[in-house]
Design an enzyme around this catalytic site. Sequence first.
Site, PDB file in Angstrom:
ATOM      1  N   ARG A 143     -28.831 -66.526 -36.449  1.00  0.00           N
ATOM      2  CA  ARG A 143     -29.098 -67.873 -35.920  1.00  0.00           C
ATOM      3  C   ARG A 143     -27.917 -68.818 -36.124  1.00  0.00           C
ATOM      4  O   ARG A 143     -27.297 -68.840 -37.177  1.00  0.00           O
ATOM      5  CB  ARG A 143     -30.335 -68.444 -36.631  1.00  0.00           C
ATOM      6  CG  ARG A 143     -30.501 -69.950 -36.414  1.00  0.00           C
ATOM      7  CD  ARG A 143     -31.903 -70.426 -36.689  1.00  0.00           C
ATOM      8  NE  ARG A 143     -32.350 -70.208 -38.057  1.00  0.00           N
ATOM      9  CZ  ARG A 143     -33.621 -70.437 -38.441  1.00  0.00           C
ATOM     10  NH1 ARG A 143     -34.526 -70.849 -37.572  1.00  0.00           N
ATOM     11  NH2 ARG A 143     -33.953 -70.211 -39.692  1.00  0.00           N
ATOM     12  N   LYS A 179     -40.094 -71.182 -33.391  1.00  0.00           N
ATOM     13  CA  LYS A 179     -40.789 -72.473 -33.291  1.00  0.00           C
ATOM     14  C   LYS A 179     -39.847 -73.560 -32.760  1.00  0.00           C
ATOM     15  O   LYS A 179     -40.184 -74.293 -31.844  1.00  0.00           O
ATOM     16  CB  LYS A 179     -41.358 -72.897 -34.667  1.00  0.00           C
ATOM     17  CG  LYS A 179     -42.319 -71.879 -35.276  1.00  0.00           C
ATOM     18  CD  LYS A 179     -42.870 -72.330 -36.614  1.00  0.00           C
ATOM     19  CE  LYS A 179     -41.827 -72.424 -37.736  1.00  0.00           C
ATOM     20  NZ  LYS A 179     -41.224 -71.127 -38.111  1.00  0.00           N
ATOM     21  N   ARG A 192     -27.090 -72.225 -41.227  1.00  0.00           N
ATOM     22  CA  ARG A 192     -27.780 -72.719 -42.424  1.00  0.00           C
ATOM     23  C   ARG A 192     -27.450 -71.880 -43.645  1.00  0.00           C
ATOM     24  O   ARG A 192     -27.380 -70.659 -43.556  1.00  0.00           O
ATOM     25  CB  ARG A 192     -29.284 -72.692 -42.180  1.00  0.00           C
ATOM     26  CG  ARG A 192     -29.753 -73.871 -41.361  1.00  0.00           C
ATOM     27  CD  ARG A 192     -31.155 -73.713 -40.869  1.00  0.00           C
ATOM     28  NE  ARG A 192     -32.096 -73.250 -41.883  1.00  0.00           N
ATOM     29  CZ  ARG A 192     -33.380 -73.090 -41.652  1.00  0.00           C
ATOM     30  NH1 ARG A 192     -33.898 -73.358 -40.466  1.00  0.00           N
ATOM     31  NH2 ARG A 192     -34.174 -72.656 -42.608  1.00  0.00           N
ATOM     32  N   ARG A 235     -47.644 -76.101 -43.914  1.00  0.00           N
ATOM     33  CA  ARG A 235     -47.343 -74.758 -44.394  1.00  0.00           C
ATOM     34  C   ARG A 235     -48.246 -74.351 -45.547  1.00  0.00           C
ATOM     35  O   ARG A 235     -48.078 -73.242 -46.068  1.00  0.00           O
ATOM     36  CB  ARG A 235     -45.890 -74.699 -44.873  1.00  0.00           C
ATOM     37  CG  ARG A 235     -44.908 -74.160 -43.833  1.00  0.00           C
ATOM     38  CD  ARG A 235     -43.541 -74.495 -44.331  1.00  0.00           C
ATOM     39  NE  ARG A 235     -42.543 -73.498 -44.119  1.00  0.00           N
ATOM     40  CZ  ARG A 235     -41.555 -73.647 -43.227  1.00  0.00           C
ATOM     41  NH1 ARG A 235     -41.519 -74.679 -42.418  1.00  0.00           N
ATOM     42  NH2 ARG A 235     -40.616 -72.748 -43.159  1.00  0.00           N
ATOM     43  N   ARG A 259     -38.479 -66.327 -48.298  1.00  0.00           N
ATOM     44  CA  ARG A 259     -39.139 -67.195 -47.315  1.00  0.00           C
ATOM     45  C   ARG A 259     -40.293 -66.467 -46.637  1.00  0.00           C
ATOM     46  O   ARG A 259     -41.354 -67.035 -46.406  1.00  0.00           O
ATOM     47  CB  ARG A 259     -38.113 -67.695 -46.289  1.00  0.00           C
ATOM     48  CG  ARG A 259     -37.206 -68.772 -46.892  1.00  0.00           C
ATOM     49  CD  ARG A 259     -35.892 -68.919 -46.175  1.00  0.00           C
ATOM     50  NE  ARG A 259     -36.034 -69.331 -44.801  1.00  0.00           N
ATOM     51  CZ  ARG A 259     -35.045 -69.265 -43.906  1.00  0.00           C
ATOM     52  NH1 ARG A 259     -33.850 -68.799 -44.267  1.00  0.00           N
ATOM     53  NH2 ARG A 259     -35.242 -69.660 -42.681  1.00  0.00           N
TER      54      ARG A 259
HETATM   55  P1  ADP Z   1     -37.980 -71.043 -36.237  1.00  0.00           P
HETATM   56  O1  ADP Z   1     -37.841 -72.473 -35.798  1.00  0.00           O
HETATM   57  O2  ADP Z   1     -39.383 -70.526 -36.065  1.00  0.00           O
HETATM   58  O3  ADP Z   1     -37.446 -70.794 -37.616  1.00  0.00           O
HETATM   59  P2  ADP Z   1     -35.850 -70.520 -34.276  1.00  0.00           P
HETATM   60  O4  ADP Z   1     -36.356 -71.145 -33.024  1.00  0.00           O
HETATM   61  O5  ADP Z   1     -34.787 -71.220 -35.021  1.00  0.00           O
HETATM   62  O6  ADP Z   1     -37.093 -70.174 -35.244  1.00  0.00           O
HETATM   63  O7  ADP Z   1     -35.366 -69.041 -33.876  1.00  0.00           O
HETATM   64  C1  ADP Z   1     -34.768 -68.173 -34.863  1.00  0.00           C
HETATM   65  C2  ADP Z   1     -33.640 -67.378 -34.199  1.00  0.00           C
HETATM   66  O8  ADP Z   1     -34.196 -66.424 -33.275  1.00  0.00           O
HETATM   67  C3  ADP Z   1     -32.661 -68.218 -33.394  1.00  0.00           C
HETATM   68  O9  ADP Z   1     -31.368 -67.682 -33.563  1.00  0.00           O
HETATM   69  C4  ADP Z   1     -33.139 -68.060 -31.947  1.00  0.00           C
HETATM   70  O10 ADP Z   1     -32.072 -68.197 -31.008  1.00  0.00           O
HETATM   71  C5  ADP Z   1     -33.707 -66.653 -31.943  1.00  0.00           C
HETATM   72  N1  ADP Z   1     -34.877 -66.492 -31.060  1.00  0.00           N
HETATM   73  C6  ADP Z   1     -35.835 -67.422 -30.764  1.00  0.00           C
HETATM   74  N2  ADP Z   1     -36.768 -66.905 -29.933  1.00  0.00           N
HETATM   75  C7  ADP Z   1     -36.406 -65.606 -29.691  1.00  0.00           C
HETATM   76  C8  ADP Z   1     -36.961 -64.531 -28.895  1.00  0.00           C
HETATM   77  N3  ADP Z   1     -38.095 -64.693 -28.208  1.00  0.00           N
HETATM   78  N4  ADP Z   1     -36.324 -63.361 -28.907  1.00  0.00           N
HETATM   79  C9  ADP Z   1     -35.173 -63.186 -29.618  1.00  0.00           C
HETATM   80  N5  ADP Z   1     -34.591 -64.152 -30.380  1.00  0.00           N
HETATM   81  C10 ADP Z   1     -35.201 -65.357 -30.418  1.00  0.00           C
HETATM   82  P1  ADP Z   2     -37.737 -71.712 -41.106  1.00  0.00           P
HETATM   83  O1  ADP Z   2     -38.669 -72.020 -39.981  1.00  0.00           O
HETATM   84  O2  ADP Z   2     -36.550 -70.907 -40.697  1.00  0.00           O
HETATM   85  O3  ADP Z   2     -38.421 -71.187 -42.330  1.00  0.00           O
HETATM   86  P2  ADP Z   2     -37.475 -74.530 -41.859  1.00  0.00           P
HETATM   87  O4  ADP Z   2     -36.308 -75.265 -41.347  1.00  0.00           O
HETATM   88  O5  ADP Z   2     -38.811 -74.828 -41.272  1.00  0.00           O
HETATM   89  O6  ADP Z   2     -37.086 -73.019 -41.687  1.00  0.00           O
HETATM   90  O7  ADP Z   2     -37.583 -74.707 -43.423  1.00  0.00           O
HETATM   91  C1  ADP Z   2     -36.482 -74.520 -44.286  1.00  0.00           C
HETATM   92  C2  ADP Z   2     -36.929 -74.702 -45.726  1.00  0.00           C
HETATM   93  O8  ADP Z   2     -37.388 -76.061 -45.907  1.00  0.00           O
HETATM   94  C3  ADP Z   2     -38.112 -73.832 -46.170  1.00  0.00           C
HETATM   95  O9  ADP Z   2     -37.685 -72.570 -46.641  1.00  0.00           O
HETATM   96  C4  ADP Z   2     -38.730 -74.698 -47.271  1.00  0.00           C
HETATM   97  O10 ADP Z   2     -37.979 -74.612 -48.467  1.00  0.00           O
HETATM   98  C5  ADP Z   2     -38.546 -76.096 -46.735  1.00  0.00           C
HETATM   99  N1  ADP Z   2     -39.695 -76.575 -45.926  1.00  0.00           N
HETATM  100  C6  ADP Z   2     -39.685 -76.903 -44.593  1.00  0.00           C
HETATM  101  N2  ADP Z   2     -40.889 -77.319 -44.194  1.00  0.00           N
HETATM  102  C7  ADP Z   2     -41.716 -77.238 -45.285  1.00  0.00           C
HETATM  103  C8  ADP Z   2     -43.095 -77.513 -45.508  1.00  0.00           C
HETATM  104  N3  ADP Z   2     -43.887 -77.955 -44.518  1.00  0.00           N
HETATM  105  N4  ADP Z   2     -43.574 -77.307 -46.760  1.00  0.00           N
HETATM  106  C9  ADP Z   2     -42.784 -76.898 -47.764  1.00  0.00           C
HETATM  107  N5  ADP Z   2     -41.484 -76.603 -47.618  1.00  0.00           N
HETATM  108  C10 ADP Z   2     -40.939 -76.778 -46.389  1.00  0.00           C
END
Ligand code: ADP
Ligand code: ADP
Length: 210
Positions: free
Chosen positions: A123, A14, A157, A89, A168
């Site tokens: 990541r 995302k 992180r 979420r 998660r």
């Molecule tokens: P989110 O915001 O949904 O948690 P991220 O954009 O941070 O996800 O992506 C999670 C990890 O996966 C990062 O290390 C990113 O570089 C990698 N990643 C993102 N898109 C892809 C893809 N299409 N294929 C492989 N790795 C990806």
């Molecule tokens: P990822 O996409 O890798 O799960 P985020 O950065 O979106 O990571 O979220 C990290 C943490 O922050 C989640 O595991 C949760 O604890 C909290 N969080 C983020 N967004 C929300 C939301 N919309 N509602 C509840 N908790 C959230």
Amino acid sequence: MESIVLFGPPGAGKGTQAQRIMESTGLPQVSTGDMLRAAVSAGTPTGVEAKKYMDAGLLVPDDVIIALIKDRIQEADAINGVMFDGFPRTIPQAEALAGITVVSHVIAIEVPDDKIVERICGRFTCADCSAVFHDLFNPTKIDGKCDTCGSGNFKRRADDNADTVMSRLNAYHEQTSPLAEWYQTKGIFHIINGDREIDQITEDILSALK
Ligand code: ADP
Ligand code: ADP
Ligand code: ZN
């Protein structure tokens, strides 16, 4: 004001996609995860409350999240809408959002669970510009140097470890995925296969947004 929601499990891509489509959409990225991490670092009451949940891989309570979003949406750059990343979420969060802004598109990035763990565990982000990278799947072009801003400061992180990922993912399946059906009935839900090259996914998202 019309906003976009980027929806999907943790590690789906995302944030990666939000950074890439920001210019085309002209909408700022609003990541509740980033906002919460900023609150944790600043040691605000919200940050202190949220940290317990984040460390355990649990969702932060809805009232905390909704209050954050209500404030954020008042800022000047949100006047034409925003691109939500990681929000809503839960169903109560989506209901609250419906009272705040019109959602024009929900972009659901689908990635199988077994791929999520490897994505999250590799990541890292640029400490200066927040560009997202991966040790294997999306490394920096020059070793130790951010592609976007040239910085050599990177961070990982605390919750990006194999144990927390399982909670998660569990929270995603239990509390977040029911939202897919909720949005599907509204006819604004676009499913994107996220288990492909980053560029292909960006193309699909941009055509879904046309
Ligand atoms: P989110 O915001 O949904 O948690 P991220 O954009 O941070 O996800 O992506 C999670 C990890 O996966 C990062 O290390 C990113 O570089 C990698 N990643 C993102 N898109 C892809 C893809 N299409 N294929 C492989 N790795 C990806
Ligand atoms: P990822 O996409 O890798 O799960 P985020 O950065 O979106 O990571 O979220 C990290 C943490 O922050 C989640 O595991 C949760 O604890 C909290 N969080 C983020 N967004 C929300 C939301 N919309 N509602 C509840 N908790 C959230
Ligand atoms: Zn950078």
